[in-house]
Motif scaffolding. Structure first.
Motif, short mmCIF file in Angstrom:
data_model
loop_
_atom_site.label_atom_id
_atom_site.label_comp_id
_atom_site.label_asym_id
_atom_site.label_seq_id
_atom_site.Cartn_x
_atom_site.Cartn_y
_atom_site.Cartn_z
N HIS A 12 0.50 -1.02 0.02
CA HIS A 12 -0.12 0.24 -0.10
C HIS A 12 0.56 1.26 0.38
CE1 HIS A 12 -3.46 2.68 1.13
NE2 HIS A 12 -1.98 3.38 2.08
N HIS A 16 1.36 4.72 -1.99
CA HIS A 16 0.48 5.62 -1.77
C HIS A 16 1.32 6.39 -0.98
CE1 HIS A 16 -2.88 3.46 -2.88
NE2 HIS A 16 -4.02 4.22 -2.23
N ASP A 58 -8.36 12.97 -1.21
CA ASP A 58 -6.94 12.99 -1.50
C ASP A 58 -6.83 14.14 -1.38
OD1 ASP A 58 -5.95 10.09 -0.87
OD2 ASP A 58 -5.56 9.55 -2.84
N SER A 248 -2.37 3.91 14.77
CA SER A 248 -2.77 3.94 13.23
C SER A 248 -4.23 3.21 14.67
CB SER A 248 -2.26 2.59 12.61
OG SER A 248 -2.30 1.22 13.24
N TYR A 249 -5.48 3.33 13.22
CA TYR A 249 -6.56 3.10 14.04
C TYR A 249 -6.95 2.00 14.44
CZ TYR A 249 -7.88 0.89 9.29
OH TYR A 249 -7.27 0.39 7.96
N ASP A 250 -5.92 1.10 13.70
CA ASP A 250 -6.35 -0.45 13.97
C ASP A 250 -5.45 -0.99 15.26
OD1 ASP A 250 -3.97 -0.14 12.32
OD2 ASP A 250 -5.00 -1.62 10.43
N TRP A 288 -2.18 9.63 13.13
CA TRP A 288 -2.82 8.66 12.53
C TRP A 288 -4.09 9.43 11.89
CZ3 TRP A 288 -0.49 5.49 8.78
CH2 TRP A 288 0.75 5.64 8.80
N HIS A 289 -4.67 8.79 10.53
CA HIS A 289 -5.63 8.84 10.98
C HIS A 289 -6.96 7.97 11.19
CE1 HIS A 289 -9.74 9.06 8.54
NE2 HIS A 289 -9.86 9.81 7.91
N LYS A 291 -9.09 6.59 10.81
CA LYS A 291 -9.95 5.24 9.76
C LYS A 291 -9.45 5.05 8.84
CE LYS A 291 -14.45 7.11 10.77
NZ LYS A 291 -16.06 7.83 10.68
N ARG A 292 -8.05 5.86 8.52
CA ARG A 292 -7.25 4.59 7.19
C ARG A 292 -5.58 5.32 7.58
NH1 ARG A 292 -8.80 9.18 3.41
NH2 ARG A 292 -7.01 8.58 1.78
#
Length: 324
Positions: A12, A16, A58, A248-250, A288-289, A291-292
């Motif tokens: 990814h 990105h 973006d 991060s979100y997760d 970190w965002h 959700k992504r």
């Protein structure tokens, strides 16, 4: 063979890996933070203002600049449940709560010292703010009045509630590398943990409630099991004092940064390096965002000045598509 999570993320980031800059202020950016819904990014600056951007696909579009503080905005945070409210801590001995729906200051709260750190409790009911005299004031987020105040005998570098809202953590900057833990709301000291051989600077809790991370002047990041309060691993890829951390979100990635000219992105469960974001100057704030896999950050100005530098006043995003 199934592709591992680490391999998926690396793939990814290969597509990105663009870092895009957005002019937010006229001077150094001290703090960046995302709203709980991820639609807005706020920044606080040496220029005494806060700025808010709206994320559209973006790209970032500047929505408003918030003026009113009489000194540097050193740290800010969003309401954990309301994406329209954020709070700023300033050296002008006030904190301000802002409402993005009307672009106005909802409240100004006077404090006893020059404020340097701020956090919002997970239930949204309380704002804690720390000043240069190591006083932490707990402010009712509904009445905007102080409901408790604690003077500490050690240098307080950063403050945070745990995710369950029943413990309050402080990183110690007196050279002994301790993390102090208090019950909340009783504010009774229950433990002082020797986490590092030198100053503990920053602390962050992962969104899943499994770990918290501590950054230290010894250039190490320690990862702790929140239930057992034991260190499970250390990250040692930075060479300078660790100034900022973000999960991060997760909860699977941890970004850490310092005066090194890169941001380290680690896989939490293994500690292995996932990616390295190159910077031209020190980085003192990352986020970190929610959700992504999109990382906001801001760098110090390269010349040690507050103007005449390409980095001064800009907010950066890593993780945008290279096609954007």
């Amino acid at each position: 063979m199934a592709t591992s999570y680490m391999e998926q993320l690396q793939a990814h980031f290969r597509t990105h890996n663009r870092v895009k800059e957005f002019v937010a202020h006229s001077a150094k950016v001290h703090s960046v933070a995302w709203s709980c819904d991820g639609k807005r990014l706020a920044s606080g600056s040496f220029d005494k203002t806060a700025s808010v951007f709206v994320l559209e696909k973006d790209r970032m579009i500047k929505e408003n600049n918030y003026r009113g503080h009489g000194d540097s905005v050193d740290q800010l945070c969003w309401h954990p449940l309301n994406p329209d409210m954020f709070a700023t801590a300033s050296g002008d001995k006030t904190i301000r709560i802002w409402d993005v729906r009307n672009n106005k200051c909802a409240a100004t709260v006077n404090t006893k010292g020059e404020n340097i750190n701020i956090c919002w409790s997970p239930d949204g009911h309380t704002i804690a703010v720390g000043n240069k005299e190591d006083v932490v004031t707990f402010i009712d987020a509904r009445t905007y009045r102080s409901k408790a105040e604690e003077q500490f005998k050690f240098e307080v570098n950063e403050i945070s509630w745990n995710n369950d809202n029943d413990l309050f953590f402080l990183t110690n900057g007196n050279g002994n590398g301790c993390i102090s833990i208090m019950t909340y709301p009783e504010l009774k000291s229950i433990q002082s943990m020797n986490a590092h051989p030198s100053n503990c600077i920053c602390i962050k809790f992962d969104p899943t409630g499994k770990y918290f991370a501590v950054g230290s002047a010894d250039a190490l990041v320690s990862l702790w099991d929140i239930r057992e309060l034991v260190c499970v691993r250390c990250l040692s890829r930075l060479d300078w004092p660790v100034r900022t951390l973000s999960f991060s979100y997760d909860g699977k990635m941890l970004a850490s940064a310092s005066e090194d000219h890169f941001i380290d992105i680690a896989e939490v469960e293994t500690g292995e390096k996932l990616w390295e974001v190159h910077c031209e100057s020190p980085t003192f704030t990352v986020a970190w965002h929610p959700k992504r896999p999109l990382l906001a950050f801001a760098c110090d100005d390269k010349d040690g000045k507050y103007d005449n530098s390409r980095d001064a006043g800009t907010v950066k995003l890593f993780g945008l598509s290279n096609d954007s």
